[in-house]
Design a protein around this motif. Structure first.
Motif, PDB file in Angstrom:
ATOM      1  N   GLY A   1      72.672  13.843  64.140  1.00 26.58           N
ATOM      2  CA  GLY A   1      72.392  14.208  62.747  1.00 26.58           C
ATOM      3  C   GLY A   1      73.108  13.360  61.733  1.00 26.58           C
ATOM      4  N   GLY A   2      74.261  12.826  62.091  1.00 30.34           N
ATOM      5  CA  GLY A   2      74.976  11.946  61.182  1.00 30.34           C
ATOM      6  C   GLY A   2      75.856  12.673  60.184  1.00 30.34           C
ATOM      7  N   ILE A   3      76.172  13.949  60.413  1.00 27.58           N
ATOM      8  CA  ILE A   3      77.042  14.678  59.495  1.00 27.58           C
ATOM      9  C   ILE A   3      78.485  14.439  59.916  1.00 27.58           C
ATOM     10  N   SER A   4      79.325  14.154  58.902  1.00 34.03           N
ATOM     11  CA  SER A   4      80.727  13.896  59.185  1.00 34.03           C
ATOM     12  C   SER A   4      81.393  15.142  59.752  1.00 34.03           C
ATOM     13  N   LYS A   5      82.283  14.933  60.731  1.00 30.72           N
ATOM     14  CA  LYS A   5      82.927  16.067  61.374  1.00 30.72           C
ATOM     15  C   LYS A   5      83.841  16.843  60.435  1.00 30.72           C
ATOM     16  N   ASP A   6      84.359  16.160  59.400  1.00 24.60           N
ATOM     17  CA  ASP A   6      85.228  16.892  58.485  1.00 24.60           C
ATOM     18  C   ASP A   6      84.462  17.866  57.593  1.00 24.60           C
TER      19      ASP A   6
END
Length: 983
Positions: free
Chosen positions: A950-955
């Motif tokens: 998905g490309g969502i940042s883990k933070d």
């Protein structure tokens, strides 16, 4: 020679006559009395079984008089049953011969005594007389001829005495009737021959009985006058009535005078009473064995009594009584004391009532006529013991007058009634009524009925004290008992000085100076209820919302324990008679003067308290009629600073309305509690003006809000875990103009059944609609952004699985796109496992883990150390270990065949391994650790999916604490998602 012979014959005749007379005299004067004196007691003892004695018997054979003296008939216990000093009988032989019957000049009985006793078993002492009677022989000589004629010129009983003793009630009571004097003249069995008589009886306890009249034997008839004077009713109750009446007569004197006429007829006995008068004095009636006084009547007179038994008619001229006191009470079981006293009497009296004489038509109702009933200065005390705190009500100075009463007359009966109520109030009833059917028309006048006395009736339902309040009213009431009931009322009522106090807080709750209801018109049959005007002067109401959200009204209500209704017999269905009319209610005008209220809301983070005063105005046109329209115009003040005005109209039939609400100069710090409750901030400064115009038409709501907020400044933050997170500072900065004012004009439309408006809800609408609609419903906003109405707040899983389904992966793909376009949003994931749905799918692996642990143990025994997680079971190991495990858990349910093959005893032919696996799974309880691991795995799978592809940042991802759901999940197995904002 001839002369001598004649002389000789004459002498012989004289001597013979003399001898005959001498013998006759000897027999009459001596022998017969002596024989009678000797034989009579023995004969009486033989016939009666009782001892008899006679002192002397005298008989004059020449004038045919008989005298008997000193007679007594005694019972076995030695007590005399009957006796007399002297009995004298004078027979007129010559007249008897002429009459060809018996003529007695005189029968005189002197000083007779009769002793009548009723023993404890109810038997009378005269029942001891058990002598045998010779069987009556048929009269063969008389073939229907006339009976012997009897004529007695005079019968006299002088100075008689009757002693009555009664022990049937458990205690011995007695009374002496003396002197008893009775005379009859010319008593005859001849047809139409009438005898005159007089009777007088004195009672030792007081009072006399007198009778004068005539008496005819053939045919049986009598008429005369009966008089009772000063008869003690208490003694009469003790002697005769205590086993009949359920009450005790403690005191009372009875006087009675009446003329009567009795005559025998072919169809019965004809009875008439006339000129009757009853006078009762000092009557006292109380409960049996209790001593509680029930009725006290100093004087009661009934005059002009006429009774025709055969015509079944009673006529009474007057009934009058004064100064009586009546006590009544409702028992703890809800039964009125008189109802309880006479409950068992109706059936008993009906069973004991003798059959009516043939002359009386039992199917014909009795006709009772009363010209006038007058009760003066009565008092009635009523106590209600069914309440936890007994209630006392008193009617005093009660006067009642009823005229021309007839049981079979539909005519009007004038009635007048007046009374004091609890000494301070009064009531009056005047009018007319009729009986067939029961109907009446009365003028009612009720004055100064203090409501405080009715407090015990309020206590079971509310913790509210009726401190004061007086009810008054006047009107006319019309009533007709029919189907349906006809009842109408026209009048007015006033409730003055009402004060109620909250018993929980000991503060005033509801009160007013005056409540006036004028123009009251009620028609019960038509279901028509009208009020011309309702006026409330200085009304006050205290209304509080508590910390828990309940109100002070909730505190006042006493919880009612629900009771199961008693089973009742099923009644037959009534035939349909058509739909009853809907109630019609109309109030011309409701007027308020100087109203006040105290309002407090303690459910907020910061308590809100407001006092409204100076509330004036009116509501007119209140009605349930179709198309009826109410108009209202009210105005008041809040803390004497802000003005409030309400004006408009409301249509009751369809709810259409047009209302204008206007607040001016409202200090916004006053509504700080609502802002703190909603958003978690105080309001430091600001003023508000609000014009609210709302219209409801055909169920559709249209509201036009004009809101002016001047110099709004937020104060400090208030800790409130329930406050809505709103970007208020940014919103305020955007909305303010260069002068520090926020001017909003926004409409609200929708379909609302019962819209409610308040300052807090209006502000919430402004803030939510203009600033945070997206923040309060983020996923709906994302759905509208993506053009999809899917629920993006949940991810579904298969039972026992953490793998993402294709459909759920596609939904996460769409969510990823939205999150990429909103970089300040964060995603929170809450893994959930469902015990009832997931565990059944996980039990197979749980059993298999046990088998792996058994295999690991076997390897350990051989010197090999292999953790069970890394063991793969062959089919042979699975079956062998499963049989071993099953035998350990269920040793009594398993055996082996001759070849050593495991089998289940209850089903030896079945395939052992599937049944053993299933039965072992059934005894495995849910494993919280396995379920928690499943919840974590689900959350991790979602997180990995939205970050890697998905490309969502883990933070921007946050895994929340997992949840184990022990209940059924109606919507299936879902993991929850929520959105936040980065700070």
């Amino acid at each position: 020679m001839g002369i001598e012979m004649k002389l000789k014959k004459g002498l012989i005749a004289a001597l013979g006559l003399t001898a005959f007379l001498a013998i006759y005299a000897f027999l009459g004067f001596y022998l017969l009395p002596a024989l009678a004196l000797k034989k009579l007691p023995a004969l009486l003892q033989e016939k009666t079984g009782q001892q008899a004695q006679v002192s002397a018997i005298r008989f004059n054979p020449f004038n045919f008089t008989l005298a008997m003296e000193g007679f007594a008939l005694a019972a076995k216990d030695g007590k005399n049953l009957v006796g007399f000093e002297r009995l004298f009988v004078d027979l007129d032989a010559l007249e008897s011969a002429k009459l060809r019957g018996v003529v007695l000049d005189t029968i005189e009985l002197a000083n007779p005594q009769f002793n009548v006793e009723r023993r404890a078993d109810g038997a009378f002492n005269f029942a001891d007389i058990q002598g045998t009677q010779a069987k009556a022989e048929p009269d063969t000589n008389n073939s229907g001829g006339e009976s012997l004629a009897l004529l007695i010129h005079q019968i006299a009983i002088k100075e008689g005495r009757i002693h009555w003793q009664d022990a049937a009630s458990g205690q011995t009571v007695s009374e002496n009737l003396l002197p008893l004097n009775l005379t009859f003249h010319e008593l005859s069995t001849q047809a139409a021959s009438s005898a005159m008589g007089d009777l007088s009886i004195g009672l030792e306890s007081g009072g006399t009985i007198e009778w004068h009249g005539d008496f005819t034997i053939a045919p049986l008839a009598s008429k005369g006058h009966l008089k009772l004077e000063n008869i003690g009713l208490a003694r009469s109750w003790q002697l005769f009535l205590q086993q009949i009446l359920p009450v005790e007569i403690v005191n009372g004197l009875l006087g009675l005078q009446v003329d009567y006429a009795l005559s025998e007829a072919a169809h019965g006995l004809l009875t008439k009473i006339s000129n009757g008068n009853i006078d009762i004095k000092q009557l006292e009636i109380s409960e049996k064995n209790q001593g509680k006084s029930l009725i006290s009547v100093p004087a009661l007179q009934v005059s002009g009594i006429s009774v025709d038994v055969n015509q079944q008619q009673v006529d009474i001229t007057t009934v009058s009584s004064s100064d009586a006191a009546i006590s009544a009470w409702l028992q703890a079981d809800g039964v009125v004391n008189y109802q309880a006293l006479f409950a068992g009497e109706t059936a008993a009296s009906t069973a004991a009532q003798p059959a009516a004489p043939a002359v009386v038509d039992s199917s014909k109702p009795w006709l009772i006529k009363l010209d006038e009933l007058a009760l003066n200065n009565y008092s009635i005390h009523f106590f209600d013991y069914s309440l936890s705190k007994p209630l006392e009500l008193q009617l005093s100075e009660l006067n009642c007058k009823l005229q021309k009463f007839k049981t079979q007359d539909a005519g009007k009966l004038p009635l007048q009634l007046s009374s004091k109520f609890n000494k301070t109030g009064s009531l009056k009833v005047g009018g007319e009524m009729s009986l067939e059917p029961f109907a009446g028309s009365w003028a009612l006048d009720v004055q100064d009925i203090n409501l405080k006395v009715f407090q015990p009736y309020l206590d079971p339902f509310m913790k509210l004290e009726l401190v004061d309040g007086d009810l008054s009213g006047k009107g006319s009431l019309q009533l007709t008992v029919a189907d349906p009931l006809q009842l109408t009322f026209q009048g007015a009522a006033i409730l003055e000085g009402l004060v109620t106090r909250d018993q929980v807080k000991n503060k005033d709750f509801l009160k007013w100076s005056n409540l006036e209801l004028t123009g009251i018109e009620i028609d019960l049959a038509k279901q028509d209820f009208k009020l011309a005007k309702v006026m409330l002067d200085h009304p006050y109401l205290r209304f509080n919302i508590k910390k828990d959200g309940q109100t002070n009204v909730d505190d006042l209500m006493v919880s009612q324990i629900a009771t199961k209704p008693a089973a009742t017999a099923k009644l037959p269905a009534k035939p349909a008679v058509g739909k009853s009319a809907e109630p019609r209610i109309s109030i011309g005008k409701i007027e308020l003067k100087e109203g006040k209220s105290d309002f407090a809301d303690y459910s907020l983070i910061l308590p809100f308290v407001a006092a409204m005063n100076g509330l004036d105005g009116e509501v007119s046109g209140f009605s349930s009629d179709k198309d009826a329209e109410a108009k209202l115009a009210l105005k008041g003040k809040v803390y004497d600073i802000a003005s409030v005005a309400i004006k408009g109209k409301y249509q009751f039939d369809n709810g259409d309305s047009d209302i204008a609400l206007k607040f001016t100069n409202m200090p916004l710090p006053l509504i700080t509690p609502y802002m703190a409750e909603f958003a978690g901030y105080r309001i430091e400064k600001g003023q508000m003006a609000l014009d609210l115009q709302y219209t409801i038409k055909q169920g559709q709501l249209a509201v036009q809000n004009k809101l002016l907020i001047d110099q709004l400044a937020l104060g400090e933050h208030v800790e409130n875990p329930h406050a809505v997170s709103l970007p208020l500072h940014l919103a305020i900065a955007l909305l303010k103009d260069s002068n520090g004012k926020i001017n909003l004009d926004f409409p609200i439309t929708g379909s609302l059944e019962d819209p409610k408006f308040s300052i807090g809800s209006l502000l919430a609408d402004v803030l939510v609609n203009l600033v945070t609609k997206a923040a309060l419903s983020p996923f709906k906003m994302l759905g509208s952004l993506l053009g999809d109405d899917k629920d993006f707040s949940t991810v579904a899983f298969a039972p026992g699985s953490a793998e993402l389904a294709v459909e759920e992966s596609a939904k996460l793909d769409q969510l990823n796109k939205a999150l990429l376009s909103k970089p300040d949003l964060t995603l929170e994931i809450k893994g959930i496992a469902y015990e009832t749905l997931d565990w059944p799918a996980m039990r197979f692996e749980a059993v298999k883990d046990v088998l792996k642990k058994m295999k690991s143990g076997e390897l350990r025994d051989k010197g090999e150390k292999v953790r069970h997680e890394y063991i793969e079971l062959s089919d042979e190991d699975y079956q062998r270990l499963l049989a071993k495990f099953f035998g350990e858990v269920f040793p009594l349910e398993m055996d082996r065949s001759l070849l050593g093959k495991p089998r289940i005893k209850s089903n030896p032919d079945a395939d052992f391994y599937p049944l053993a696996q299933q039965k072992l799974e059934s005894v495995f309880p849910p494993d919280p650790q396995r379920l928690n691991d499943l919840a974590i795995a689900r959350a991790n799978h979602i997180a990995q999916y939205v970050t890697d592809p998905g490309g969502i940042s883990k933070d921007r991802l946050y895994l929340l604490a997992t949840e184990l759901n022990h209940t059924e999940a109606a919507g299936g197995i879902k993991t929850l998602l929520s959105l936040g904002a980065s700070q």
